[in-house]
Write a protein that holds these residues in place. Sequence first.
Motif, PDB file in Angstrom:
ATOM      1  N   ASN A  48      33.017  24.221  34.149  1.00 23.06           N
ATOM      2  CA  ASN A  48      31.759  24.197  34.908  1.00 23.06           C
ATOM      3  C   ASN A  48      31.810  25.118  36.129  1.00 23.06           C
ATOM      4  OD1 ASN A  48      29.100  23.439  35.425  1.00 23.06           O
ATOM      5  ND2 ASN A  48      29.723  21.693  36.674  1.00 23.06           N
ATOM      6  N   ILE A  49      32.225  26.345  35.886  1.00 29.68           N
ATOM      7  CA  ILE A  49      32.322  27.355  36.948  1.00 29.68           C
ATOM      8  C   ILE A  49      30.912  27.777  37.354  1.00 29.68           C
ATOM      9  CG2 ILE A  49      33.118  29.690  37.491  1.00 29.68           C
ATOM     10  CD1 ILE A  49      35.389  27.606  37.178  1.00 29.68           C
ATOM     11  N   GLN A  50      30.682  27.865  38.662  1.00 29.26           N
ATOM     12  CA  GLN A  50      29.365  28.223  39.169  1.00 29.26           C
ATOM     13  C   GLN A  50      29.351  29.559  39.904  1.00 29.26           C
ATOM     14  OE1 GLN A  50      29.285  24.403  41.114  1.00 29.26           O
ATOM     15  NE2 GLN A  50      27.405  23.909  40.019  1.00 29.26           N
ATOM     16  N   GLY A  51      30.516  30.120  40.163  1.00 23.12           N
ATOM     17  CA  GLY A  51      30.614  31.415  40.820  1.00 23.12           C
ATOM     18  C   GLY A  51      31.920  32.089  40.439  1.00 23.12           C
ATOM     19  N   ILE A  52      31.889  33.412  40.382  1.00 27.50           N
ATOM     20  CA  ILE A  52      33.068  34.195  40.000  1.00 27.50           C
ATOM     21  C   ILE A  52      33.341  35.231  41.074  1.00 27.50           C
ATOM     22  CG2 ILE A  52      33.983  35.850  38.306  1.00 27.50           C
ATOM     23  CD1 ILE A  52      32.315  34.400  36.165  1.00 27.50           C
ATOM     24  N   VAL A  53      34.618  35.403  41.393  1.00 24.96           N
ATOM     25  CA  VAL A  53      35.047  36.425  42.346  1.00 24.96           C
ATOM     26  C   VAL A  53      36.033  37.341  41.636  1.00 24.96           C
ATOM     27  CG1 VAL A  53      36.171  36.874  44.547  1.00 24.96           C
ATOM     28  CG2 VAL A  53      34.766  34.828  44.274  1.00 24.96           C
ATOM     29  N   VAL A  54      35.684  38.613  41.580  1.00 22.96           N
ATOM     30  CA  VAL A  54      36.538  39.612  40.935  1.00 22.96           C
ATOM     31  C   VAL A  54      37.170  40.470  42.024  1.00 22.96           C
ATOM     32  CG1 VAL A  54      36.589  41.594  39.368  1.00 22.96           C
ATOM     33  CG2 VAL A  54      35.080  39.652  38.877  1.00 22.96           C
ATOM     34  N   GLY A  55      38.478  40.602  41.967  1.00 20.22           N
ATOM     35  CA  GLY A  55      39.186  41.441  42.931  1.00 20.22           C
ATOM     36  C   GLY A  55      38.955  42.918  42.657  1.00 20.22           C
ATOM     37  N   LEU A  56      38.764  43.680  43.728  1.00 24.05           N
ATOM     38  CA  LEU A  56      38.605  45.137  43.608  1.00 24.05           C
ATOM     39  C   LEU A  56      39.856  45.823  44.131  1.00 24.05           C
ATOM     40  CD1 LEU A  56      34.934  45.815  44.758  1.00 24.05           C
ATOM     41  CD2 LEU A  56      35.823  45.643  42.434  1.00 24.05           C
ATOM     42  N   PRO A  57      40.591  46.481  43.244  1.00 24.41           N
ATOM     43  CA  PRO A  57      41.809  47.192  43.653  1.00 24.41           C
ATOM     44  C   PRO A  57      41.478  48.567  44.247  1.00 24.41           C
ATOM     45  CG  PRO A  57      41.546  47.334  41.287  1.00 24.41           C
ATOM     46  CD  PRO A  57      40.401  46.493  41.796  1.00 24.41           C
ATOM     47  N   LEU A  58      40.996  48.558  45.477  1.00 19.68           N
ATOM     48  CA  LEU A  58      40.610  49.810  46.134  1.00 19.68           C
ATOM     49  C   LEU A  58      41.823  50.695  46.378  1.00 19.68           C
ATOM     50  CD1 LEU A  58      38.133  48.303  48.765  1.00 19.68           C
ATOM     51  CD2 LEU A  58      37.559  49.429  46.603  1.00 19.68           C
TER      52      LEU A  58
END
Length: 140
Positions: A48-58
């Motif tokens: 029941n995930i309601q938000g996702i955070v994706v890491g940005l490898p800058l």
Amino acid sequence: MRWLGIDTGTVHVGLAISNIEESIVVPLEIIPANVAFPAIRAIVLRENIQGIVVGLPLLPSGDEGHSVKIARKLGSKLEVDLGITVYYEDETLTTEEVLSHRSNIKKNNRHRHDDLSATLILNQFLQKRKIDKIHTDAEI
């Protein structure tokens, strides 16, 4: 609100999950990059995930390179196909932070730290979110 943190890579993708209160983030698993989307879709539905955070490898310059394009492509696909808002978080130095605690990682897992990086990415995002909420509430 339950969140999923993602540390994308070309070989493996690390995942971390928060509790509903957004106070605890734990490593979830490491999945092969070639099956990331269906695996993440199943986790989103199951947990029941309601938000996702994706890491940005800058890049060290702050510019976006090829790895960021891969991360954004996955994030975009998740957002469109699952209808969940995806946020992006700078993941600069998360791998280095995990490796600095390398002696605490089991000997046979020293090369697999993507889930721990995902934990740092998600925790960093949630801390900023908490601070922003405090500032927003104080202004009202």
